[in-house]
Design a protein around this motif. Structure first.
Motif, PDB file in Angstrom:
ATOM      1  N   UNK A 116      50.338 -18.927  13.065  1.00 62.05           N
ATOM      2  CA  UNK A 116      49.416 -17.873  12.607  1.00 62.05           C
ATOM      3  C   UNK A 116      48.466 -17.512  13.736  1.00 62.05           C
ATOM      4  N   UNK A 117      48.464 -16.254  14.106  1.00 65.23           N
ATOM      5  CA  UNK A 117      47.597 -15.777  15.177  1.00 65.23           C
ATOM      6  C   UNK A 117      46.216 -15.457  14.623  1.00 65.23           C
ATOM      7  N   UNK A 118      45.183 -15.675  15.430  1.00 61.71           N
ATOM      8  CA  UNK A 118      43.822 -15.320  15.025  1.00 61.71           C
ATOM      9  C   UNK A 118      43.039 -14.823  16.229  1.00 61.71           C
ATOM     10  N   UNK A 119      41.988 -14.088  15.947  1.00 61.75           N
ATOM     11  CA  UNK A 119      41.001 -13.735  16.958  1.00 61.75           C
ATOM     12  C   UNK A 119      39.657 -14.237  16.466  1.00 61.75           C
ATOM     13  N   UNK A 120      38.808 -14.642  17.388  1.00 59.78           N
ATOM     14  CA  UNK A 120      37.463 -15.057  17.018  1.00 59.78           C
ATOM     15  C   UNK A 120      36.465 -14.098  17.654  1.00 59.78           C
ATOM     16  N   UNK A 121      35.571 -13.571  16.814  1.00 61.83           N
ATOM     17  CA  UNK A 121      34.564 -12.603  17.239  1.00 61.83           C
ATOM     18  C   UNK A 121      33.195 -13.077  16.764  1.00 61.83           C
ATOM     19  N   UNK A 122      32.152 -12.473  17.314  1.00 57.32           N
ATOM     20  CA  UNK A 122      30.816 -12.725  16.778  1.00 57.32           C
ATOM     21  C   UNK A 122      29.964 -11.463  16.859  1.00 57.32           C
ATOM     22  N   UNK A 123      29.035 -11.376  15.918  1.00 56.64           N
ATOM     23  CA  UNK A 123      28.022 -10.334  15.928  1.00 56.64           C
ATOM     24  C   UNK A 123      26.668 -11.027  15.989  1.00 56.64           C
ATOM     25  N   UNK A 124      26.097 -11.113  17.182  1.00 55.13           N
ATOM     26  CA  UNK A 124      24.813 -11.796  17.394  1.00 55.13           C
ATOM     27  C   UNK A 124      24.846 -13.247  16.913  1.00 55.13           C
ATOM     28  N   UNK A 125      25.947 -13.932  17.196  1.00 54.55           N
ATOM     29  CA  UNK A 125      26.041 -15.344  16.844  1.00 54.55           C
ATOM     30  C   UNK A 125      26.598 -15.612  15.462  1.00 54.55           C
ATOM     31  N   UNK A 126      26.797 -14.585  14.662  1.00 55.40           N
ATOM     32  CA  UNK A 126      27.436 -14.725  13.346  1.00 55.40           C
ATOM     33  C   UNK A 126      28.939 -14.589  13.590  1.00 55.40           C
ATOM     34  N   UNK A 127      29.673 -15.715  13.622  1.00 51.77           N
ATOM     35  CA  UNK A 127      31.056 -15.691  14.098  1.00 51.77           C
ATOM     36  C   UNK A 127      32.073 -15.687  12.964  1.00 51.77           C
ATOM     37  N   UNK A 128      33.143 -14.931  13.212  1.00 53.18           N
ATOM     38  CA  UNK A 128      34.211 -14.773  12.223  1.00 53.18           C
ATOM     39  C   UNK A 128      35.568 -14.965  12.874  1.00 53.18           C
ATOM     40  N   UNK A 129      36.497 -15.494  12.084  1.00 57.11           N
ATOM     41  CA  UNK A 129      37.895 -15.532  12.460  1.00 57.11           C
ATOM     42  C   UNK A 129      38.557 -14.294  11.873  1.00 57.11           C
ATOM     43  N   UNK A 130      39.240 -13.533  12.698  1.00 56.88           N
ATOM     44  CA  UNK A 130      39.903 -12.313  12.245  1.00 56.88           C
ATOM     45  C   UNK A 130      41.398 -12.587  12.184  1.00 56.88           C
ATOM     46  N   UNK A 131      41.964 -12.424  10.997  1.00 57.75           N
ATOM     47  CA  UNK A 131      43.372 -12.731  10.744  1.00 57.75           C
ATOM     48  C   UNK A 131      44.014 -11.555  10.022  1.00 57.75           C
ATOM     49  N   UNK A 132      45.192 -11.165  10.459  1.00 61.46           N
ATOM     50  CA  UNK A 132      45.929 -10.102   9.774  1.00 61.46           C
ATOM     51  C   UNK A 132      46.830 -10.713   8.694  1.00 61.46           C
ATOM     52  N   UNK A 133      46.760 -10.139   7.520  1.00 61.96           N
ATOM     53  CA  UNK A 133      47.572 -10.647   6.412  1.00 61.96           C
ATOM     54  C   UNK A 133      49.052 -10.636   6.758  1.00 61.96           C
ATOM     55  N   UNK A 134      49.474  -9.667   7.561  1.00 65.66           N
ATOM     56  CA  UNK A 134      50.889  -9.573   7.937  1.00 65.66           C
ATOM     57  C   UNK A 134      51.349 -10.777   8.733  1.00 65.66           C
ATOM     58  N   UNK A 135      50.419 -11.517   9.346  1.00 64.65           N
ATOM     59  CA  UNK A 135      50.774 -12.695  10.140  1.00 64.65           C
ATOM     60  C   UNK A 135      50.810 -13.973   9.314  1.00 64.65           C
TER      61      UNK A 135
END
Length: 264
Positions: free
Chosen positions: A1-20
């Motif tokens: 499962x592929x993921x990307x990790x992003x943050x908005x001013x230190x509020x971090x999220x894992x971004x995952x596509x349902x298709x994956x």
């Protein structure tokens, strides 16, 4: 499962596509992925359900497995991700019943039309140990804005007491804020289902809207948070605009051993 990790001013999220995904996400899976010791670590998961050109549908998961109605930082991250993917500077993010139109500015900041903000009358809440005055605000999700010094220890003490108070049967997000001037405030954030975070987009909108409604601030409000600065304006019709950054941290693939354990 592929993921990307992003943050908005230190509020971090894992971004995952349902298709994956091999199997649908569950609260337990989300909790494990957000665990920084036995998973990847994050303040939540952005599940990209569907993409159609410059429009994406997103489910926002909290690390406790609950689903958030809205997240300003989460939608800003999703908007930055989609803008890059679609090679466009204007995109649309759908979260539940709310649609957020976003524009990536030349500066790299993202301007979001967050929709309606409803500010209630100030009220007194009995916490047992003390009474506090708060202003209830809805930005599609619930907030309690308290005009108190946003000292981290105070945020950690009052945050869970207010979040789980019977006044809020579905729990609430909490902001402690200090007015710095006619167009500036400093806030601390306690997020429902997350705990203390370095920033919150909808929390910034709630704090700014409450400040404007109560006559503490006016115009474009600069909201200073532990993780950095956001800018919020609220129209005469109660529509909020939020401006702030989003940054990609890394991309990766979840190890097969962890996936097998999660789906066992």
């Amino acid at each position: 499962m592929r993921f990307e990790k992003w943050h908005g001013l230190g509020n971090d999220y894992l971004l995952i596509e349902r298709a994956d995904l091999e199997r649908p996400l569950t609260p337990a899976t989300v909790g494990r992925l957000c665990d920084g010791r036995t998973g990847i670590g994050g303040d939540g998961v952005l599940e990209i359900v569907d993409v159609d050109g410059i429009r994406a549908e997103v489910v926002i998961w909290n690390p406790d497995g609950s689903v958030a109605e809205l997240s300003g930082n989460g939608t800003r991250i999703a908007a930055s991700w989609l803008a890059r993917r679609a090679a466009a500077d204007q995109v649309v993010i759908a979260v539940g019943s709310r649609t957020v139109e976003a524009q990536v500015l030349v500066s790299g900041l993202v301007r979001q039309e967050m929709g309606s903000v409803e500010v209630g009358a100030p009220e007194t809440l009995d916490l047992g140990c003390e009474q506090i005055e708060l202003t209830p605000v809805s930005v599609g999700n619930p907030h309690a804005v308290i005009r108190r010094d946003p000292d981290p220890e105070l945020v950690r003490r009052l945050g869970p007491l207010v979040e789980h108070h019977t006044r809020f049967p579905g729990r609430t997000n909490v902001q402690l804020m200090r007015v710095e001037g006619d167009d500036e405030l400093t806030a601390g954030v306690w997020e429902r289902g997350v705990g203390e975070t370095r920033s919150s987009g909808t929390g910034a909108c709630a704090a700014a809207a409450a400040s404007i409604a109560n006559g503490w601030c006016r115009g474009l409000v600069t909201v200073r948070l532990p993780g950095g600065t956001l800018w919020v304006s609220v129209s005469g019709e109660g529509e909020a605009t939020l401006i702030g950054p989003a940054q990609e941290i890394c991309t990766g693939v979840v190890a097969r051993e962890l996936l097998d354990e999660l789906t066992a």
